[in-house]
Design an enzyme around this catalytic site. Structure first.
Site, PDB file in Angstrom:
ATOM      1  N   GLU A  75      -3.539   8.357  -1.903  1.00 45.07           N
ATOM      2  CA  GLU A  75      -2.726   7.141  -1.728  1.00 45.07           C
ATOM      3  C   GLU A  75      -1.903   6.796  -2.955  1.00 45.07           C
ATOM      4  O   GLU A  75      -1.653   5.636  -3.238  1.00 45.07           O
ATOM      5  CB  GLU A  75      -3.638   5.941  -1.386  1.00 45.07           C
ATOM      6  CG  GLU A  75      -4.766   6.278  -0.446  1.00 45.07           C
ATOM      7  CD  GLU A  75      -5.467   5.068   0.124  1.00 45.07           C
ATOM      8  OE1 GLU A  75      -6.338   4.522  -0.570  1.00 45.07           O
ATOM      9  OE2 GLU A  75      -5.135   4.666   1.239  1.00 45.07           O
ATOM     10  N   GLU A  76      -1.536   7.810  -3.716  1.00 46.74           N
ATOM     11  CA  GLU A  76      -0.918   7.535  -5.015  1.00 46.74           C
ATOM     12  C   GLU A  76       0.462   8.139  -5.206  1.00 46.74           C
ATOM     13  O   GLU A  76       1.228   7.640  -6.034  1.00 46.74           O
ATOM     14  CB  GLU A  76      -1.810   8.092  -6.141  1.00 46.74           C
ATOM     15  CG  GLU A  76      -3.171   7.449  -6.213  1.00 46.74           C
ATOM     16  CD  GLU A  76      -4.002   8.050  -7.335  1.00 46.74           C
ATOM     17  OE1 GLU A  76      -4.772   7.305  -7.956  1.00 46.74           O
ATOM     18  OE2 GLU A  76      -3.888   9.266  -7.590  1.00 46.74           O
ATOM     19  N   GLU A 125     -18.850   6.275  -4.258  1.00 45.38           N
ATOM     20  CA  GLU A 125     -17.659   7.118  -4.321  1.00 45.38           C
ATOM     21  C   GLU A 125     -17.720   8.042  -5.540  1.00 45.38           C
ATOM     22  O   GLU A 125     -17.423   9.229  -5.462  1.00 45.38           O
ATOM     23  CB  GLU A 125     -16.409   6.231  -4.408  1.00 45.38           C
ATOM     24  CG  GLU A 125     -15.098   7.000  -4.394  1.00 45.38           C
ATOM     25  CD  GLU A 125     -13.918   6.048  -4.504  1.00 45.38           C
ATOM     26  OE1 GLU A 125     -13.197   5.881  -3.502  1.00 45.38           O
ATOM     27  OE2 GLU A 125     -13.702   5.446  -5.578  1.00 45.38           O
ATOM     28  N   ASP A 172      -0.059  10.785  -0.444  1.00 44.61           N
ATOM     29  CA  ASP A 172      -1.116  11.790  -0.332  1.00 44.61           C
ATOM     30  C   ASP A 172      -2.431  11.155   0.095  1.00 44.61           C
ATOM     31  O   ASP A 172      -2.527   9.930   0.247  1.00 44.61           O
ATOM     32  CB  ASP A 172      -1.280  12.519  -1.666  1.00 44.61           C
ATOM     33  CG  ASP A 172      -1.776  11.603  -2.769  1.00 44.61           C
ATOM     34  OD1 ASP A 172      -1.332  10.432  -2.829  1.00 44.61           O
ATOM     35  OD2 ASP A 172      -2.623  12.031  -3.566  1.00 44.61           O
ATOM     36  N   TRP A 211       0.852  -1.202   0.000  1.00 45.19           N
ATOM     37  CA  TRP A 211       0.000   0.000   0.000  1.00 45.19           C
ATOM     38  C   TRP A 211       0.878   1.238   0.000  1.00 45.19           C
ATOM     39  O   TRP A 211       2.073   1.140   0.349  1.00 45.19           O
ATOM     40  CB  TRP A 211      -0.924  -0.010   1.228  1.00 45.19           C
ATOM     41  CG  TRP A 211      -2.244   0.678   0.961  1.00 45.19           C
ATOM     42  CD1 TRP A 211      -2.662   1.870   1.456  1.00 45.19           C
ATOM     43  CD2 TRP A 211      -3.296   0.212   0.110  1.00 45.19           C
ATOM     44  NE1 TRP A 211      -3.914   2.171   0.970  1.00 45.19           N
ATOM     45  CE2 TRP A 211      -4.313   1.178   0.142  1.00 45.19           C
ATOM     46  CE3 TRP A 211      -3.475  -0.932  -0.702  1.00 45.19           C
ATOM     47  CZ2 TRP A 211      -5.518   1.047  -0.606  1.00 45.19           C
ATOM     48  CZ3 TRP A 211      -4.651  -1.062  -1.435  1.00 45.19           C
ATOM     49  CH2 TRP A 211      -5.656  -0.085  -1.377  1.00 45.19           C
TER      50      TRP A 211
END
Ligand code: NOJ
Ligand code: NOJ
Length: 593
Positions: free
Chosen positions: A331-332, A558, A328, A271
């Site tokens: 998550e990237e 989402e 960030d 992750w």
């Protein structure tokens, strides 16, 4: 659709000028007068006060009778005493394409009304010659077969008043949000990002999503839900769950571990970690809770023994890692992020005040000041935006524009009520306009401009909610605009004025075309009400956009598909509902801080 012919308007103008008191019309919208001189087209419109939120637009055709893209908003000017009508004004500069005819569109409560001058237009050479404009060359009644009629027929936005829809959707959002907390078979305090367990699997407690959600719960505990034992149990369970995550070993082996399993154990798969916004959001939420708990006269030992441990661990962690790169909120990208620094600064400032109250020595104010200095370096004067990241290390590498709603989320979640990149700050407003424009042309569904612009995370996004192809608009990014706009209005009201700078001028020009850098509009000025009304109308059109794409039962996923508009990605996303609630709270003048 029978657009007004300028010549026939001139006839009406003569009648109005000749009368002493202009009687209000009987239709919902009617032109009072217009002028067209030196390329400036201005006028006044009678608008019936059917509901607080109204959008009045003047739409015209150019000299070649082409209708596409020519419109300007009218703005509230004043009420007409003793009647249910108001005067709305407009003024705009007509470019070299000229103007031949126009009509007025009035949107309210989901209905659209027009004044297209149903009076039969007659060609009158004397009227024509009195016109100083190109309009005088167009002396015939407009035909109905223009593109304008097509546009107008699709403009009905909401079928019910937006205010009641927003209230209803907010209560649905509370239900769905609470439904994702403390689910049977999970550890107490577990908050699922979404009930979806596959495609995508969002059945984890993200530190960020949990903290932002619990902030909404704490806000309720601090207001309408004060002393409510069900709510306080939900919060104390959250404290227990988070305290546990802080002490167990995780792959990151740090407090920036992004997500945890339903039983509270660490997620050990690959992750993007660490994500150092999480501890800051958690501290902000828990400080608010601690103050509220004590303020309500509850057991102070619980705070000093349990909650403060969690809070000060997070704050001390932030003081040591804030200048390091991390992943960030999306998550990237491993870099230094505006959003992350903003929430860290806010947490430390709130922490410094809190620590002073409870007698805990710290260096939080000093570090917060250093963070603020760094935050200021994200403004790019050449591109006129706050850049989302700097010091790129790894991860998604195609974010070339630097535009990212994370910057606007920072104003909401990292704003400290001190004007430092809060919703009304000129740099935030300027960035919001650039982001909105980038999405307006990117998504097919945004060709419908009768509702607000659907907004994604950032224009280059490739995450489609399940895998990677093309990004979509997100509910939380879209409704964010309603919250930002309503918070900006509250800040202007609190300041008693609106100040236009060279940075914010393009933002204000959307609502008041004569806005000029250096202008200051005090709260009693017509410009102030023109702008605040225009911004509120724009915010309500954002809600109308959300309404258009929400599930029929009110559930918000989402994302919604950029072309079809249907929901996609994780269903019943907790954060979507939390974001809707805070936007609705801002709309009602009681934002959640
Ligand atoms: C899941 C992350 O949460 C999301 O933000 C990201 O865009 C996708 N993975 C693709 O990397
Ligand atoms: C993906 C988003 O990018 C991230 O911000 C969020 O924390 C997770 N989904 C869970 O909702």
């Amino acid at each position: 659709m029978h657009p007004k012919n300028l010549v026939s308007w001139l006839v009406s103008l003569a009648i109005i000028v000749g009368s002493v008191i202009a009687a209000v019309p009987t239709s919902p919208v009617k032109l009072n007068y217009y002028t067209y001189q030196n390329s400036v087209f201005s006028g006044q419109i009678y608008v019936q006060n059917i509901a607080y939120t109204k959008v009045v637009t003047v739409i015209w055709a150019d000299a070649s009778n082409n209708w596409s893209g020519y419109s300007t908003p009218a703005s509230f000017y004043q009420s007409i005493s003793g009647t249910s009508y108001e005067y709305w004004n407009f003024t705009t500069t007509i470019g070299s394409s000229g103007i031949s005819q126009f009509y007025i569109q009035y949107q309210v409560n989901g209905n659209t009304y027009y004044d297209n001058n149903t009076v039969t237009a007659t060609t009158s050479s004397s009227s024509s010659s009195s016109s100083t404009t190109k309009a005088s060359t167009t002396g015939t009644t407009a035909t109905t077969t223009t593109s304008a009629s097509t546009t107008a027929s699709t403009t009905a936005a909401a079928s019910t008043g937006i205010a009641s829809w927003v209230n209803n959707e907010a209560s649905i959002s509370y239900n769905i949000m609470y439904g994702n907390i403390d689910i049977a078979g999970t550890a107490p305090g577990f908050i699922a990002a979404s009930p979806s367990t596959s495609s995508p699997d969002y059945y984890y407690a993200w530190v960020r999503d949990s903290a932002l959600t619990m902030h909404v719960v704490v806000n309720q505990f601090n207001t309408t839900g004060a002393k409510n034992s069900t709510i306080s149990k939900i919060i104390t369970d959250y404290v227990t769950f988070q305290a546990n995550t802080q002490t167990e070993s995780t792959p990151c082996n740090c407090l920036g571990e992004p997500k945890f399993n339903p039983d509270g154990s660490a997620y050990t798969g690959a992750w993007g970690r660490p994500q150092n916004d999480g501890p800051a959001e958690r501290a902000i939420t828990l400080i608010k809770f601690a103050d509220s708990w004590i303020g309500q006269g509850n057991n102070a030992t619980y705070i000093s023994n349990t909650v403060n441990t969690v809070i000060f661990k997070d704050l001390n962690y932030i003081t040591t890692v804030w200048s390091n790169t991390c992943f960030d909120l999306w998550e990237e990208v491993n870099a230094l992020h505006f959003f992350t620094l903003m929430v860290q600064r806010r947490a430390l400032l709130a922490g410094a005040e809190y620590a002073a109250r409870v007698g805990y020595s710290n260096n939080y104010s000093t570090v917060a000041a250093s963070i603020a200095t760094k935050i200021d370096t994200f403004w790019s004067s050449s591109s006129g935006i706050i850049q989302t990241a700097q010091n790129y290390v790894s991860g998604v590498s195609y974010k070339s524009s630097g535009l990212d709603v994370a910057v606007l989320l920072a104003a909401i979640h990292g704003g400290n009520g001190d004007g430092f990149y809060t919703s009304s700050s000129d740099k935030i407003l300027a960035t919001s306009l650039k982001i909105k424009s980038s999405f307006a042309s990117l998504y097919g569904i945004n060709s419908n401009t009768s509702v607000g612009t659907a907004i994604g995370r950032y224009p280059e996004d490739q995450y489609n909610g399940v895998g990677t192809s093309q990004g979509n608009p997100w509910f939380l990014s879209t409704v964010l605009y309603a919250e930002l706009y309503y918070r900006a209005i509250l800040e202007w009201k609190a300041a008693g004025k609106i100040t236009v700078t060279s940075i914010s001028q393009p933002f204000f020009a959307q609502f008041y075309s004569s806005a000029a850098s250096g202008d200051v509009y005090t709260s009693t000025s017509t410009q102030f009400s023109t702008i605040t009304t225009g911004v509120a109308n724009a915010a309500d059109l954002v809600f109308a956009r959300v309404q258009k794409h929400a599930n029929t039962d009110g559930a918000l996923s989402e994302e919604f598909d950029r072309t079809s508009g249907f929901e996609t990605g994780a269903v019943k996303l907790t954060w979507s509902h939390a974001a809707f609630i805070t936007a609705a709270l801002a709309r009602s003048g009681t934002p959640s801080f």
